[in-house]
Motif scaffolding. Structure first.
Motif, PDB file in Angstrom:
ATOM      1  N   PRO A  66      -3.690   0.238  -0.429  1.00 51.01           N
ATOM      2  CA  PRO A  66      -2.887   1.378   0.040  1.00 51.01           C
ATOM      3  C   PRO A  66      -3.328   1.859   1.423  1.00 51.01           C
ATOM      4  N   GLU A  67      -2.384   2.343   2.193  1.00 52.48           N
ATOM      5  CA  GLU A  67      -2.688   2.873   3.523  1.00 52.48           C
ATOM      6  C   GLU A  67      -3.436   4.199   3.432  1.00 52.48           C
ATOM      7  N   GLN A  68      -3.231   4.917   2.339  1.00 57.41           N
ATOM      8  CA  GLN A  68      -3.934   6.176   2.135  1.00 57.41           C
ATOM      9  C   GLN A  68      -3.969   6.479   0.637  1.00 57.41           C
ATOM     10  N   LEU A  69      -4.778   7.451   0.257  1.00 64.33           N
ATOM     11  CA  LEU A  69      -4.782   8.008  -1.092  1.00 64.33           C
ATOM     12  C   LEU A  69      -4.368   9.469  -1.004  1.00 64.33           C
TER      13      LEU A  69
ATOM     14  N   PRO B 293      -3.349  13.996   1.855  1.00 68.81           N
ATOM     15  CA  PRO B 293      -3.637  12.591   2.139  1.00 68.81           C
ATOM     16  C   PRO B 293      -5.095  12.371   2.527  1.00 68.81           C
ATOM     17  N   VAL B 294      -5.643  11.222   2.129  1.00 70.54           N
ATOM     18  CA  VAL B 294      -6.973  10.779   2.542  1.00 70.54           C
ATOM     19  C   VAL B 294      -6.806   9.386   3.128  1.00 70.54           C
ATOM     20  N   SER B 295      -7.112   9.228   4.413  1.00 70.96           N
ATOM     21  CA  SER B 295      -6.949   7.937   5.066  1.00 70.96           C
ATOM     22  C   SER B 295      -8.247   7.389   5.625  1.00 70.96           C
ATOM     23  N   ASN B 296      -9.336   8.164   5.540  1.00 70.33           N
ATOM     24  CA  ASN B 296     -10.631   7.680   5.986  1.00 70.33           C
ATOM     25  C   ASN B 296     -11.056   6.483   5.137  1.00 70.33           C
ATOM     26  N   ALA B 297     -11.366   5.358   5.796  1.00 69.08           N
ATOM     27  CA  ALA B 297     -11.616   4.111   5.073  1.00 69.08           C
ATOM     28  C   ALA B 297     -12.775   4.227   4.092  1.00 69.08           C
TER      29      ALA B 297
ATOM     30  N   ARG C 279     -10.474  -4.797  -2.802  1.00 70.48           N
ATOM     31  CA  ARG C 279     -10.715  -5.596  -1.599  1.00 70.48           C
ATOM     32  C   ARG C 279     -10.268  -4.770  -0.389  1.00 70.48           C
ATOM     33  N   ALA C 280     -11.247  -4.163   0.254  1.00 69.22           N
ATOM     34  CA  ALA C 280     -10.964  -3.194   1.324  1.00 69.22           C
ATOM     35  C   ALA C 280     -10.008  -3.774   2.359  1.00 69.22           C
ATOM     36  N   ASP C 281      -8.964  -2.997   2.641  1.00 64.09           N
ATOM     37  CA  ASP C 281      -7.943  -3.331   3.649  1.00 64.09           C
ATOM     38  C   ASP C 281      -7.154  -4.591   3.313  1.00 64.09           C
ATOM     39  N   GLU C 282      -7.328  -5.136   2.098  1.00 66.02           N
ATOM     40  CA  GLU C 282      -6.589  -6.335   1.711  1.00 66.02           C
ATOM     41  C   GLU C 282      -5.703  -6.092   0.498  1.00 66.02           C
ATOM     42  N   SER C 283      -6.334  -5.885  -0.680  1.00 64.93           N
ATOM     43  CA  SER C 283      -5.535  -5.780  -1.904  1.00 64.93           C
ATOM     44  C   SER C 283      -6.332  -5.103  -3.008  1.00 64.93           C
TER      45      SER C 283
END
Length: 570
Positions: A110-113, A10-14, A50-54
């Motif tokens: 997505p919450e993570q990649l 998982p990668v969750s760093n924005a 769209r970061a943190d949106e869609s």
């Protein structure tokens, strides 16, 4: 789940997620995989991040699956970025809408990649400008097949080929020779086995993944050098793009081009088409060649792609009927099975269009005819090249029909009755002498009777191991003299519809002039022709187009010639 080597992590760093998604948003960077068994990657364009949106996707190229997506079927986005395989968790569409003819859909950010990178099998990626080539050679290919090197590792290579060349690999032995050639003319010859393949139908590319076999220590040393230099050169160019200036470091020795005067080789992929419609038809031929490869690999025909390409072929026919019928005889570089499938499909749909037939039935006719003979590619070479068949070989020949029906099993949109009538009816005869079931008389479906006529007319007009191609005059006479085998209503309708000298015929006039028929009048005679100097396949370098008074001066044709063939093997 991080944890086993080779698993996605998982990668969750924005910031890292944003960078990976930006790479996927480049043209050709992302594919969509439906969350259901048997799915294949489908081409999409990641339009907006769209970061943190869609996320916003353009799914115009895969409208066939829009209904499933709107109903909530999950999917993943897939791609490659920074030498990593990247995928999203399973996503669902929240809304879909049309904008200027494009079909767009949105989904939550997505919450993570998830990424996968194995250093022990690291694949160094090459850009198109790095210009490394691969020559593929095996004993059944008359000349090496040239492709571009897409990535390289110690274990194997990914090679990009023109889409229409994939079927040439299917006939290769289990291992073939790969010659890697770099711009400075460094070379390495290895043996490889085809392990996976994929197609990009929009960009007309075929991707062939090879695993190297029987490597020795010297080959491994050279491979490691090549992989390291490719990675270094990629990083050098990436830094230059990021800084907005020319690279400061010298390029890798592999990519310092050395001028060498040499004659053009037979591996050139440059193609000149006789007409603009021929070029458009060639894209359909490349798709059909790809299906030929799939069947040889034991895979089914992709339902979505068959539907899409049947729509495209039908649209081209309805857009310019005369140009399409002439393009059929100009398509000379593809396998006989591909040429035959397209020609039968177009003429079958064309004559069916005169019968007030519903669009979906006409499309099903065309789609079934496109692929009806591809099963012959699975027959042994000795059988396909035989000049006569004994009883056992004739029975073996029948198997190709069932193999196509099996390959079409997943095409649920395709009418089973139409598919059966076209694919199995092409080789049946009224007197029961045909195959695979030996049906006769009123047991033959009306569409089978029509298909048999269209199929045999095209087949008799092509060279075969046991005979040369027949002229259209001779074909018409043969069918009219065999009413016990061919439905005479359809034979006569065919002649009336396509004419005594059909579009695409090569005719000779009393003064010795040769011409290709581009249009016919109500009597089925040439109404517009293009002159040519010799009886060879049509090219872009032909003579004047003449009609009306100029054509009247030539008189009526005295002879219709068999169309010359310059096709590749099936």
């Amino acid at each position: 789940m991080a944890e086993a080597s080779g698993d996605y992590k998982p990668v969750s760093n924005a910031r890292e997620m944003q960078e990976l998604l930006e790479v996927l948003s480049e043209p050709g960077g992302a594919s969509l995989m439906l969350d259901k068994p048997g799915s294949q990657p489908l081409p999409v364009l990641l339009m907006d991040v769209r970061a943190d949106e869609s996320l916003v996707l353009d799914i115009s190229a895969i409208r066939e699956v829009a209904g499933e997506l709107k109903r909530g079927l999950g999917f993943r986005l897939l791609g490659q970025a920074r030498a990593k395989l990247v995928r999203t968790p399973v996503l669902t569409v929240t809304q879909a809408y049309e904008v200027e003819g494009r079909l767009l859909c949105e989904m939550p950010y997505p919450e993570q990649l998830e990424v996968l990178q194995r250093r022990d099998n690291f694949r160094a990626e090459l850009s198109a400008s790095m210009d490394a080539k691969v020559l593929l050679h095996h004993e059944k290919a008359p000349t090496p097949l040239q492709g571009a090197l897409k990535n390289l590792s110690l274990e194997g290579a990914l090679v990009v080929l023109p889409l229409g060349k994939g079927s040439l690999l299917a006939s290769a032995p289990s291992t073939i020779e790969l010659k890697l050639v770099f711009p400075n003319h460094s070379q390495l010859v290895l043996s490889g086995a085809l392990r996976h393949d994929a197609s990009d139908l929009e960009r007309q590319m075929f991707f062939a993944g090879f695993e190297f076999v029987a490597r020795n220590a010297e080959q491994e040393r050279q491979l490691w050098f090549f992989v390291r230099e490719i990675e270094r050169e990629t990083a050098r160019r990436a830094r230059a793009v990021q800084d907005g200036r020319h690279p400061e470091k010298e390029p890798s020795p592999l990519f310092q081009a050395v001028e060498r005067r040499q004659a053009p080789t037979a591996t050139s992929q440059d193609v000149e088409y006789a007409t603009p419609m021929t070029q458009r038809l060639a894209r359909l031929a490349a798709y059909l060649d790809n299906q030929l490869f799939a069947i040889k690999q034991g895979r089914r025909i992709d339902s979505v792609q068959l539907s899409r390409h049947a729509d495209r072929l039908l649209a081209l026919l309805d857009e310019d009927r005369e140009a399409m019928l002439f393009a059929l005889v100009c398509l000379q570089r593809d396998s006989v099975l591909v040429q035959h499938g397209l020609a039968v499909a177009v003429r079958l749909a064309d004559i069916a269009g005169q019968q007030a037939m519903p669009h979906e039935i006409r499309k099903a006719l065309l789609a079934s005819a496109m692929v009806h003979d591809l099963g012959k590619s699975l027959l042994p070479d000795a059988l396909r090249e035989a000049t006569s068949l004994d009883a056992d070989q004739y029975r073996e020949l029948h198997a190709h029909v069932g193999r196509v029906m099996e390959a079409l099993a997943g095409c649920t949109w395709l009418s089973r009755a139409v598919m059966q009538a076209v694919v199995t009816g092409a080789n049946e005869r009224l007197d029961g002498s045909g195959y695979p079931r030996g049906l006769q008389g009123d047991k033959l479906h009306e569409l089978s009777r029509l298909m048999a006529v269209v199929d045999v007319i095209d087949a008799m007009g092509r060279d075969r191991p046991d005979r040369e191609a027949w002229s259209i005059d001779g074909i018409y006479k043969y069918l009219l003299r065999h009413p016990h085998q061919f439905d005479q209503r359809w034979v006569k309708r065919y002649i009336r519809h396509f004419g005594i000298a059909p579009i695409g015929s090569l005719v000779r006039y009393a003064g010795g002039e040769l011409a290709w028929v581009l249009n016919i009048d109500e009597q089925g005679q040439p109404a517009r022709v293009q002159l040519t100097d010799s009886p060879v396949a049509a090219t872009r370098y032909m003579g004047a187009v003449i009609e009306k008074r100029e054509l009247t001066l030539l008189g009526k044709p005295v002879e219709t010639l068999a169309v010359p063939s310059a096709s590749t093997p099936s």
